[in-house]
Structures are given as structure tokens and as C-alpha cells.
Design a protein around this motif. Structure first.
Motif, mmCIF file in Angstrom:
data_model
loop_
_atom_site.group_PDB
_atom_site.id
_atom_site.type_symbol
_atom_site.label_atom_id
_atom_site.label_comp_id
_atom_site.label_asym_id
_atom_site.label_seq_id
_atom_site.Cartn_x
_atom_site.Cartn_y
_atom_site.Cartn_z
ATOM 1 N N GLU A 2 0.827 -1.209 0.000
ATOM 2 C CA GLU A 2 0.000 0.000 0.000
ATOM 3 C C GLU A 2 0.863 1.261 0.000
ATOM 4 O OE1 GLU A 2 -4.363 0.239 1.857
ATOM 5 O OE2 GLU A 2 -2.808 -0.218 3.330
ATOM 6 N N LYS A 39 -13.513 10.332 -4.637
ATOM 7 C CA LYS A 39 -12.322 10.093 -5.450
ATOM 8 C C LYS A 39 -11.278 9.244 -4.719
ATOM 9 C CE LYS A 39 -12.660 14.351 -8.186
ATOM 10 N NZ LYS A 39 -11.946 15.592 -8.622
ATOM 11 N N SER A 46 -10.676 6.086 -4.500
ATOM 12 C CA SER A 46 -10.027 5.016 -5.265
ATOM 13 C C SER A 46 -8.937 5.571 -6.159
ATOM 14 C CB SER A 46 -11.066 4.254 -6.093
ATOM 15 O OG SER A 46 -11.703 5.123 -7.017
ATOM 16 N N GLN A 47 -9.124 6.784 -6.672
ATOM 17 C CA GLN A 47 -8.110 7.407 -7.518
ATOM 18 C C GLN A 47 -6.910 7.890 -6.706
ATOM 19 O OE1 GLN A 47 -9.892 10.471 -10.063
ATOM 20 N NE2 GLN A 47 -11.875 9.465 -9.832
ATOM 21 N N GLN A 60 -5.700 6.602 -3.941
ATOM 22 C CA GLN A 60 -4.906 5.474 -3.448
ATOM 23 C C GLN A 60 -4.188 5.821 -2.138
ATOM 24 O OE1 GLN A 60 -2.761 4.747 -7.295
ATOM 25 N NE2 GLN A 60 -3.732 2.730 -7.222
ATOM 26 N N SER A 89 -4.963 2.597 3.692
ATOM 27 C CA SER A 89 -6.136 2.514 4.570
ATOM 28 C C SER A 89 -5.867 3.065 5.972
ATOM 29 C CB SER A 89 -6.614 1.062 4.655
ATOM 30 O OG SER A 89 -5.569 0.214 5.111
ATOM 31 N N TRP A 111 -5.780 6.777 5.853
ATOM 32 C CA TRP A 111 -7.150 7.290 5.719
ATOM 33 C C TRP A 111 -7.868 7.280 7.060
ATOM 34 C CZ3 TRP A 111 -10.024 10.547 3.681
ATOM 35 C CH2 TRP A 111 -11.418 10.426 3.619
#
Length: 373
Positions: free
Chosen positions: A43, A348, A350-351, A353, A356, A359
Motif C-alpha cells: 500500500e 475520489k 479510489s483514484q 490510493q 487505509s 485514511w
């Protein structure tokens, strides 16, 4: 491209002759996204791959140089040779856009996480409470200090073997190096404390050790930077601008390739001053071109980056701006700076990236980054 950003996108050459394609730096940002064994996660690799294409220099998030130096959960490590493959994986991702990649190295000092360090043995310059976890550290012995200096050098060697283009010594944010520089947190009476010259000894010995390792192991120009916080704003009797000026003098004398001023905001003012100038303006004026100066401090809009350059700064570090806009530089280059977002749009995600765990931090830390649907 808007002509006002011509300087921002112009090449810049560091002290060791390495030329950057522009003056935009991907700021060192902790992502809380490492694997459980302290290695780089896929990731995190994706996070870098998605953000390095336009910038002139990439500085990674910090890696701890000893096992008891970890400052963040899920932080990748650099304190043992077994982590070289992991560091190599990060270097490759950071270099993907063609810019030099810098590994930031540090020890968290009194901000280390007790639960994640051997025997919960929290260490600092002195036994002065400063831990966000409520634990008072113990003071390092002289022998341990010398070992710690060597550890910075050993992690630098690993950075060289992993293929990085440089290291940044993290002497900011109240971590171990700043613990020694601080008149509040350093209460020692030996050669590592008491006077300003003695409090400067540890950070400068770390610089000298890293320089020696670079000279011994690097086979091409290898960048050495130093990040600092000019003040301890919340500590009465803490570090102030006047002492940061002396640090700047010493770093310039050591001929580091750049210094990196970490500010909460580039327009903020010093704690104690009669001047109407911002800390950024005062630092740039004091540096006066003696050493390349990077500044970081809540810069999202390119207009603010351009204003900082006009103050005498060499390079601009963009952190949260790149989290929200992986193509920040490309938007400025193409004259589409009005499309730069000042918050994270969940539609947005997913764009973007975003890892997790990062986030999760964004959602739960008030004021860290605004977000909306």
C-alpha cells in the motif's frame, strides 16, 4: 503554465552538484502503513508510485535507527541489515518519477511509543517528561549517546546499499535530536548539555558521523539534508529562533546539502519577537543563500509556494497537498492550478490510493485534512 510559477518549476542545483528538475519537494509524511514486521507495505509503495512523477525531490517518511526509536505505529524500520530489502523496495518506488529519493532517518526520543520498544525503555537527553504517553524517559548515558550516533551512521549505510540518493537527518518535531538541542528537555550538566554549544554537540556529531559514512560507502554524489523546527512553541523556556540561528550557522559550516525548516504554517510568526516578519522570512533572511533551504508548512496552493520562493526559500515541500492531489505538479505545469483540491473528496478515494491506515488517521484526527463527499 502561469508565468508566476516559472521559478517554482525551474531546475535547482544542491550543494553537492545534484540538479533537481524543479523546486517542488514531496514532503516526508508518515503514513502509518508499514507491515507488522516493520517492512514497507505494498500500500505504501502504491502511495509513492502515485505521487512522485512531477516533483523534483522525494523525501520519505521517517525510519527509526534503533529498535527503541519508533515514533509511530506501523512505521517502517531501518535499524538492522535485515531491513535493506524493504528499504530497497521503498527507494525504487520513490525514484519511479525520476527524482532523487531521500530516506529520512530519526529516533523519536521522548516521543517513542513505550509499547513498541524493547522493555518499554524510553530514552531522551534527560529525564524530563515530554512523552505523549505520560511516561518519563531516562537520560541516555555517554556510552549510549556514542552508540546512538553510530546508529545514525549505520542506517545511512543501509540507505546507500538500498539505492537511495540521500538521507535527511530528522532533527525536528521534538524527537531525540531536538531533545538534545532544547534548553527545556536537555537538563544535562555534562558535555552533552548545559550550554548551547554542548546542546549542539549531539546533532552536529550525528551530522559528522553521517558525512563520514557517506564518504566511505557512497560511490556517487549522495545528498545529506537536515530537518529542524526553529521553535518549541508550547514550551516556556524551550527552543527559540535565536538558538535555531546558531544551529543554521553550524550546519552551513558543515556544508550539508540542504536544511529543511518544518513550520506549522509558512505565514506563522515567532513566539518572542518584535519583528513583523514571519518565521519563514526571518529564517530565509538569516540563511541568506549560504545553504539551500527547504520549507514545509501547510502549503497547498501554488500561489503560497510562489510567495515562499520570493522570500528567499530554495525549495518548497508539499505534503498534504500531494495526498489530496497526487498530480499537484502536473496541474501547475499545465495551467490547471484552479483544479487543485484543498480537501479529500471521498468520491475520489479510489483514484487517490491513500493507504487505509492513513485514511483512518485523516478521518479521526480533527483538522488534519478536510474531507467531503
Amino acid at each position: 503554465m502561469n508565468p508566476k510559477y516559472k521559478e517554482l518549476l525551474a531546475p535547482f542545483t544542491l550543494n553537492n552538484g545534484v540538479t533537481l528538475k524543479n523546486r517542488v519537494v514531496m514532503a516526508p509524511m508518515t503514513t502509518w502503513s508499514g507491515n507488522a514486521d516493520f517492512t514497507i507495505s505494498d500500500e505504501e509503495v502504491t502511495y509513492y508510485n502515485n505521487r512522485v512523477n512531477g516533483v523534483g525531490l522525494v523525501i520519505t517518511g521517517c525510519t527509526h535507527i534503533t529498535a527503541n526509536g519508533i515514533g509511530f505505529t506501523d512505521e517502517f524500520a531501518g535499524f538492522d541489515d535485515k531491513f535493506i530489502p524493504s528499504l530497497r523496495k521503498l527507494a525504487s518506488a520513490a525514484q519511479r518519477g525520476g527524482a532523487p529519493a531521500i530516506l529520512q532517518i530519526f529516533h523519536a526520543g521522548n516521543k517513542a511509543i513505550p509499547e513498541l520498544i524493547p522493555d518499554r525503555d524510553l530514552v531522551s537527553a534527560s529525564a524530563v517528561q515530554g512523552s505523549p504517553f505520560g511516561k518519563t524517559p531516562r537520560a541516555l548515558s555517554h556510552e549510549e549517546i556514542m552508540s546512538m550516533i553510530k546508529a545514525f551512521g549505520e542506517t545511512t549505510r543501509r540507505a546507500i546499499e538500498a539505492g537511495f540518493d540521500g538521507v535527511e537527518i530528522h532533527g525536528a518535531h521534538g524527537f531525540l535530536i531536538q531533545n538534545f538541542l532544547s534548553p527545556y528537555f536537555n537538563q544535562r550538566t555534562d558535555q552533552w548539555g548545559d550550554t548551547l554549544e554542548n546542546r549542539l554537540r549531539f546533532p552536529l556529531e550525528v551530522v559528522r558521523e553521517v558525512e563520514q559514512v557517506i564518504k566511505k560507502y557512497a560511490e556517487k554524489p549522495f545528498i545529506l539534508g537536515y530537518r529542524f523546527s526553529p521553535e518549541e512553541r508550547s514550551q516556556p523556556g524551550g527552543l527559540r529562533m535565536e538558538e535555531a540561528y546558531v544551529l543554521i550557522d553550524r550546519l552551513a559550516e558543515q556544508k550539508v546539502d540542504y536544511i529543511h525548516a518544518s513550520l506549522d504554517h509558512v505565514l506563522s510568526s515567532p513566539v518572542e519577537t518584535q519583528s513583523e516578519k514571519t518565521r519563514l522570512e526571518l529564517i530565509a533572511e538569516y540563511v541568506d543563500g549560504r545553504v539551500p533551504l527547504i520549507v514545509a508548512g501547510s502549503i497547498i496552493e501554488p500561489s503560497l509556494a510562489a510567495k515562499a520562493l520570493e522570500s528567499g526559500v530554495s525549495l518548497i515541500a508539499i505534503g498534504r497537498g500531494l495526498i489530496m492531489n497526487p498530480n499537484w505538479v502536473e496541474l501547475v505545469e499545465s495551467g490547471q492550478e484552479d483544479q487543485i483540491e484543498s480537501g479529500v473528496k471521498t468520491s475520489k478515494l479510489s483514484q487517490l490510493q491513500i493507504p487505509s491506515k492513513l485514511w483512518n488517521i485523516i478521518q479521526t484526527s480533527q483538522g488534519w485534512i478536510p474531507f467531503s463527499k
